[in-house]
Design a protein around this motif. Structure first.
Motif, PDB file in Angstrom:
ATOM      1  N   ARG A 189       0.821  -1.121  -0.196  1.00 20.90           N
ATOM      2  CA  ARG A 189      -0.385   0.144   0.066  1.00 20.90           C
ATOM      3  C   ARG A 189       0.709   0.948   0.222  1.00 20.90           C
ATOM      4  O   ARG A 189       0.525   2.140  -0.414  1.00 20.90           O
ATOM      5  N   CYS A 190       1.888   1.083   0.884  1.00 24.33           N
ATOM      6  CA  CYS A 190       2.468   2.545   1.073  1.00 24.33           C
ATOM      7  C   CYS A 190       3.453   2.281   0.543  1.00 24.33           C
ATOM      8  O   CYS A 190       5.131   3.643   0.215  1.00 24.33           O
ATOM      9  N   GLY A 191       4.160   0.921   0.069  1.00 22.57           N
ATOM     10  CA  GLY A 191       5.828   1.660  -0.685  1.00 22.57           C
ATOM     11  C   GLY A 191       7.287   1.176   0.376  1.00 22.57           C
ATOM     12  O   GLY A 191       8.341   0.826  -0.457  1.00 22.57           O
ATOM     13  N   GLN A 192       6.735   1.441   1.360  1.00 20.50           N
ATOM     14  CA  GLN A 192       7.649   1.311   2.366  1.00 20.50           C
ATOM     15  C   GLN A 192       8.549  -0.068   3.112  1.00 20.50           C
ATOM     16  O   GLN A 192       7.503  -1.346   2.451  1.00 20.50           O
ATOM     17  N   ASP A 193       9.693  -0.259   3.631  1.00 26.28           N
ATOM     18  CA  ASP A 193      10.207  -1.308   3.740  1.00 26.28           C
ATOM     19  C   ASP A 193      10.754  -1.415   5.279  1.00 26.28           C
ATOM     20  O   ASP A 193      12.164  -2.408   5.441  1.00 26.28           O
ATOM     21  N   ASN A 194      10.609  -0.260   5.821  1.00 25.47           N
ATOM     22  CA  ASN A 194      11.730   0.071   6.719  1.00 25.47           C
ATOM     23  C   ASN A 194      10.775  -0.247   7.711  1.00 25.47           C
ATOM     24  O   ASN A 194      11.608  -0.226   9.453  1.00 25.47           O
ATOM     25  N   GLU A 195       9.784  -0.348   8.401  1.00 23.74           N
ATOM     26  CA  GLU A 195       8.655  -0.583   9.493  1.00 23.74           C
ATOM     27  C   GLU A 195       8.061  -1.325   9.675  1.00 23.74           C
ATOM     28  O   GLU A 195       7.096  -1.351   9.788  1.00 23.74           O
ATOM     29  N   ILE A 196       8.422  -2.873   9.697  1.00 26.27           N
ATOM     30  CA  ILE A 196       7.827  -3.836   9.161  1.00 26.27           C
ATOM     31  C   ILE A 196       7.493  -4.237  10.110  1.00 26.27           C
ATOM     32  O   ILE A 196       8.754  -4.885  10.713  1.00 26.27           O
ATOM     33  N   THR A 197       6.612  -4.795  10.810  1.00 27.51           N
ATOM     34  CA  THR A 197       7.385  -5.197  12.555  1.00 27.51           C
ATOM     35  C   THR A 197       6.240  -6.789  12.040  1.00 27.51           C
ATOM     36  O   THR A 197       4.790  -7.205  11.264  1.00 27.51           O
ATOM     37  N   ALA A 352      -4.838   9.739  -0.183  1.00 25.75           N
ATOM     38  CA  ALA A 352      -4.259   9.598  -1.641  1.00 25.75           C
ATOM     39  C   ALA A 352      -4.057   7.778  -1.881  1.00 25.75           C
ATOM     40  O   ALA A 352      -3.607   7.157  -2.699  1.00 25.75           O
ATOM     41  N   ILE A 353      -3.706   7.498   0.198  1.00 29.02           N
ATOM     42  CA  ILE A 353      -2.772   6.244  -0.238  1.00 29.02           C
ATOM     43  C   ILE A 353      -4.700   4.976  -0.554  1.00 29.02           C
ATOM     44  O   ILE A 353      -3.448   4.014  -1.377  1.00 29.02           O
ATOM     45  N   ARG A 354      -5.516   5.938  -0.505  1.00 30.32           N
ATOM     46  CA  ARG A 354      -6.878   5.401  -1.045  1.00 30.32           C
ATOM     47  C   ARG A 354      -7.053   4.995  -2.709  1.00 30.32           C
ATOM     48  O   ARG A 354      -8.297   4.876  -3.005  1.00 30.32           O
ATOM     49  N   MET A 377       5.893   7.680   1.337  1.00 31.44           N
ATOM     50  CA  MET A 377       4.862   7.315   1.704  1.00 31.44           C
ATOM     51  C   MET A 377       3.941   8.242   0.430  1.00 31.44           C
ATOM     52  O   MET A 377       3.365   7.217  -0.102  1.00 31.44           O
ATOM     53  N   LEU A 378       3.559   9.463   1.347  1.00 31.75           N
ATOM     54  CA  LEU A 378       3.189   9.738   0.909  1.00 31.75           C
ATOM     55  C   LEU A 378       3.153  10.369  -0.551  1.00 31.75           C
ATOM     56  O   LEU A 378       2.033  10.454  -1.886  1.00 31.75           O
ATOM     57  N   GLN A 379       4.514  10.395  -1.264  1.00 27.65           N
ATOM     58  CA  GLN A 379       4.987  10.884  -2.191  1.00 27.65           C
ATOM     59  C   GLN A 379       4.595   9.297  -3.039  1.00 27.65           C
ATOM     60  O   GLN A 379       4.612   9.841  -4.248  1.00 27.65           O
TER      61      GLN A 379
END
Length: 388
Positions: A189-197, A352-354, A377-379
């Motif tokens: 969804r947000c394309g990030q990989d640095n805060e995966i818990t 915008a994420i939706r 994420m927002l970009q």
């Protein structure tokens, strides 16, 4: 929390080709594929989460094989069967690499005419597809979005409808997270990989993962499917209606020049971005009205995205006054209905994420402001919301 749906990887084939894909109900897919000539189906991997099934299918097959690969040699049926045998071996190896060897179990899928699945009418399918166009949503959000539009459908039937739209290539489906390396995950969804818990998930009953980066927008998890519905055709090249913004002020010469430049930007699709740079209070909002009018005259959609909720609440009424013949939807964190649609949407950049491939024009106000400036994420979300 919706219970985690389990998926089955399958192979289907006939004397002219084969398909490799996955489904929450392979019997539904078999009935669909029977109408397209596929005679045999074999379940290869069972009781998998969406994240596991998606990863394994991508490991062993191509996009073309997910749709159906034709066989044209002199022994087509034998070639189809041989191709499926190779996929079975590849699946065992891929599953072993991520400790899922125990989920690889072969069994035939047989309809026998006793389990005719519910198939909605084409009109119903089109209505649901249209109601969700331009959105990227998890299943609970889809249910809320449809209900807000007066479309009621049972959860079991809803997943069947989504599977059929998936088979017809009307939507894209991703797991909440994708595996992109050994022990590495990226939020779809947000394309990030640095805060995966990692979490012990009450839904799938396994060690799962969720994303801390976009948690404020609702939980994204490895075991939950994320559906992306393209926003339909791009705006027409030529206008089909007259749209004139109602201005409650007279533009200065500099503002008129900037407004004309933005209108020209709309008329030159080879340009992708344009920067309007002026001091606070210089009338930048009114300067973009002519560009908005050009897009509206061609049937296009506009997102006016602003990092701050207060500014969203202030700009929404101004656009409403400038374009009284159009409804203006305002979306922010405390909006009562986050699934309203319109040709003009004013929203915080978080909203915008939706959206997915939904807008012909996106205007980002205060592009250098927190939190948009420093948020990948927002970009990512804003770029994904723009039509291809």
């Amino acid at each position: 929390m919706i219970a985690c749906q389990k998926y089955t990887i399958y192979a289907a084939w006939h004397d002219r080709g084969y398909v490799i894909n996955y489904s929450h109900d392979p019997l539904l897919d078999l009935v669909y594929l029977n109408d397209r000539g596929y005679e045999k189906m074999l379940a290869l991997g069972v009781s998998l989460t969406i994240g596991q099934a998606y990863h394994l299918v991508k490991e062993i097959s191509t996009d073309q094989e997910n749709q159906g690969v034709p066989q044209t040699s002199c022994k087509p049926y034998r070639n189809s069967f041989s191709a499926v045998a190779k996929k079975k071996r590849a699946l065992r190896k891929a599953a072993a690499r991520i400790n899922l060897a125990g989920k690889i179990q072969e069994r035939p899928v047989i309809d026998g005419g006793k389990n005719k699945k519910y198939f909605p009418s084409t009109a119903d399918m089109d209505r649901i597809e249209g109601a969700l166009a331009g959105r990227m949503l998890f299943l609970p959000e889809i249910d809320r979005s449809l209900r807000s539009k007066g479309i009621k459908i049972q959860n079991d039937d809803l997943e069947d409808v989504l599977q059929l739209l998936f088979l017809r290539r009307k939507l894209s489906r991703l797991p909440g997270f994708q595996i992109f390396g050994k022990g590495k995950f990226r939020c779809s969804r947000c394309g990030q990989d640095n805060e995966i818990t990692p979490i012990q998930c009450a839904s799938c009953g396994e060690v799962c993962y969720h994303c801390e980066t976009c948690l404020s927008m609702g939980e994204s998890r490895f075991c939950q499917p994320l559906y992306a519905f393209p926003g339909g055709r791009a705006a027409r090249k030529l206008p089909f209606r007259d749209v004139e913004p109602v201005l409650h002020m007279e533009l200065s010469e500099a503002q008129r020049d900037a407004s004309a430049a933005l209108r020209q930007f709309i008329l030159q699709p080879e340009q992708r971005e344009k920067l309007v740079w002026a001091v606070c209070g210089a009338g930048k909002t009114e300067v973009v009205f002519r560009a908005i009018a050009e897009v509206l005259s061609r049937g296009g959609r506009i997102l006016f995205a602003i990092p701050r909720k207060g500014a969203v609440q202030e700009v929404g009424p101004r656009l409403d006054r400038a374009f009284p013949q159009f409804s203006v939807v305002v979306l922010h964190g405390t909006s009562s209905d986050k699934f309203k649609d319109s040709q003009i949407i004013v929203a915080t950049t978080h909203q915008a994420i939706r959206f997915y491939s939904a807008f012909d024009l996106i205007i980002i106000d205060e592009v250098d402001a927190y939190p948009f400036k420093d948020s990948a994420m927002l970009q990512t979300s804003v770029r994904r919301a723009l039509k291809k």
